[in-house]
Design a protein around this motif. Structure first.
Motif, PDB file in Angstrom:
ATOM      1  N   ASP A 125      37.364  15.243  36.023  1.00 57.03           N
ATOM      2  CA  ASP A 125      36.649  14.416  35.049  1.00 57.03           C
ATOM      3  C   ASP A 125      35.768  13.490  35.777  1.00 57.03           C
ATOM      4  O   ASP A 125      35.637  12.327  35.631  1.00 57.03           O
ATOM      5  N   CYS A 126      34.665  14.174  36.627  1.00 59.79           N
ATOM      6  CA  CYS A 126      33.510  13.397  37.081  1.00 59.79           C
ATOM      7  C   CYS A 126      32.347  14.307  37.123  1.00 59.79           C
ATOM      8  O   CYS A 126      32.236  15.123  36.328  1.00 59.79           O
ATOM      9  N   GLY A 127      31.259  14.212  37.875  1.00 60.20           N
ATOM     10  CA  GLY A 127      30.180  14.830  38.246  1.00 60.20           C
ATOM     11  C   GLY A 127      29.474  14.377  39.289  1.00 60.20           C
ATOM     12  O   GLY A 127      29.673  13.742  40.152  1.00 60.20           O
ATOM     13  N   ALA A 128      28.296  14.946  39.232  1.00 60.07           N
ATOM     14  CA  ALA A 128      27.291  14.584  40.384  1.00 60.07           C
ATOM     15  C   ALA A 128      26.085  13.781  39.746  1.00 60.07           C
ATOM     16  O   ALA A 128      25.348  12.894  40.511  1.00 60.07           O
ATOM     17  N   ALA A 129      25.999  13.667  38.285  1.00 63.68           N
ATOM     18  CA  ALA A 129      24.973  12.655  37.758  1.00 63.68           C
ATOM     19  C   ALA A 129      25.166  12.697  36.283  1.00 63.68           C
ATOM     20  O   ALA A 129      25.532  13.573  35.815  1.00 63.68           O
ATOM     21  N   ASP A 200      23.113   9.991  41.365  1.00 60.84           N
ATOM     22  CA  ASP A 200      22.546  11.442  41.319  1.00 60.84           C
ATOM     23  C   ASP A 200      22.519  11.969  42.769  1.00 60.84           C
ATOM     24  O   ASP A 200      22.073  11.615  43.718  1.00 60.84           O
ATOM     25  N   VAL A 201      23.957  12.630  42.918  1.00 55.49           N
ATOM     26  CA  VAL A 201      24.189  13.372  44.432  1.00 55.49           C
ATOM     27  C   VAL A 201      24.032  14.861  44.292  1.00 55.49           C
ATOM     28  O   VAL A 201      24.401  15.485  45.036  1.00 55.49           O
ATOM     29  N   ARG A 202      23.242  15.186  43.359  1.00 63.11           N
ATOM     30  CA  ARG A 202      23.006  16.739  43.101  1.00 63.11           C
ATOM     31  C   ARG A 202      22.508  17.701  44.346  1.00 63.11           C
ATOM     32  O   ARG A 202      22.919  18.669  44.613  1.00 63.11           O
ATOM     33  N   ASP A 203      21.478  16.593  44.918  1.00 60.89           N
ATOM     34  CA  ASP A 203      20.672  17.333  45.971  1.00 60.89           C
ATOM     35  C   ASP A 203      21.817  17.125  47.382  1.00 60.89           C
ATOM     36  O   ASP A 203      21.459  17.832  48.447  1.00 60.89           O
TER      37      ASP A 203
END
Length: 267
Positions: A125-129, A200-203
């Motif tokens: 239950d988290c994500g990257a952004a 935002d750690v998508r990159d």
């Protein structure tokens, strides 16, 4: 939430200019548990005893929670403090990092900033952004808490953890979790809200090359399933499981389902 049966010892680890408090128990492959923003280490009590039958379990209080010292800064600084604590514990091998909610973001950030510190990741239950509405929700909660105190937003906090129907069916659990939320250090809460609102750690996901299991509650409104789907797609070695009937804290709501979902991955 009285399910812990194995013997856990309370420890305090001095590292990186502060102290991290934890409970440690069991033997085997080490697994470090990271709790959510609206909770504390006791949110894992429903699964900790079972995990300790097969693993060396470290239940953290993240920086600024419980007896752990606050850090100056955001999620990056919290991750650095936790990484230093894990290294100071000398667990014998890189542990599995298992985080829920804010703890999932913290576990992911720890893996990004400290390659080699983890053998595997369980990110629940988290994500990257966050989407812009998600970012606005954290800014709004923080602003309202500054005006009304944590008690003034406790109903909102509980709604982000549990669906209204689950709250109605489990009033004692909800009240227990409300009291745990009210004990959170306010400045830590505001700093965490600010960090999540800008995260935002998508990159950076491609840097995380260890196997990852991404879990999400089917009815999670705080970090909805599309966030976990995006996270899974961005991590090189990730698999996704959606937990039926669950919201933001599946290990609290359905501990047996949660344990079943992770069992093979952490074996």
């Amino acid at each position: 939430m009285k399910e812990v049966q194995a013997q856990f010892d309370s420890i305090r680890v001095s590292c990186a200019g502060g102290t991290v408090a934890a409970r440690v128990g069991g033997q085997g492959t080490p697994v470090v548990l990271f709790h959510s923003l609206l909770a504390d280490d006791t949110s894992f009590d429903g699964i900790a005893g079972a995990l300790a039958q097969t693993h060396r379990v470290v239940i953290l209080n993240l920086p600024g929670f419980g007896a752990s010292d606050r850090v100056d800064g955001g999620l990056e600084q919290a991750a650095d403090r936790v990484a230093a604590a894990i290294q100071a514990m000398d667990l014998g091998q890189p542990p599995i990092l298992l985080g829920n909610g804010y703890g999932g973001f913290a576990a992911l950030m720890t893996a990004i900033r400290h390659p080699g510190i983890a053998s595997r990741l369980v990110l629940a239950d988290c994500g990257a952004a966050f989407s812009e509405p998600g970012r606005a929700a954290f800014r709004g909660m923080s602003a309202n808490a500054r005006e009304k105190g944590l008690a003034g937003i406790s109903d909102v906090a509980m709604r982000r953890l549990f669906s209204p129907s689950y709250q109605a069916e489990h009033p004692e659990l909800i009240e227990e979790r409300r009291q745990r939320f009210l004990a959170v250090d306010p400045e830590t809460f505001h700093a965490a809200c600010a960090a999540l609102a800008s995260l935002d750690v998508r990159d950076k996901l491609a840097q995380v090359t260890v196997p990852a299991l991404v879990l999400v509650g089917e009815h999670d409104e705080a970090t909805p399933p599309p966030m976990s789907q995006e996270l899974t797609a961005g991590l090189p070695k990730a698999q996704l499981r959606i937990l039926a009937g669950c919201a933001h804290v599946p290990q609290l709501q359905e501990p047996l389902q949660f344990l079943d979902a992770i069992r093979d991955f952490i074996a």
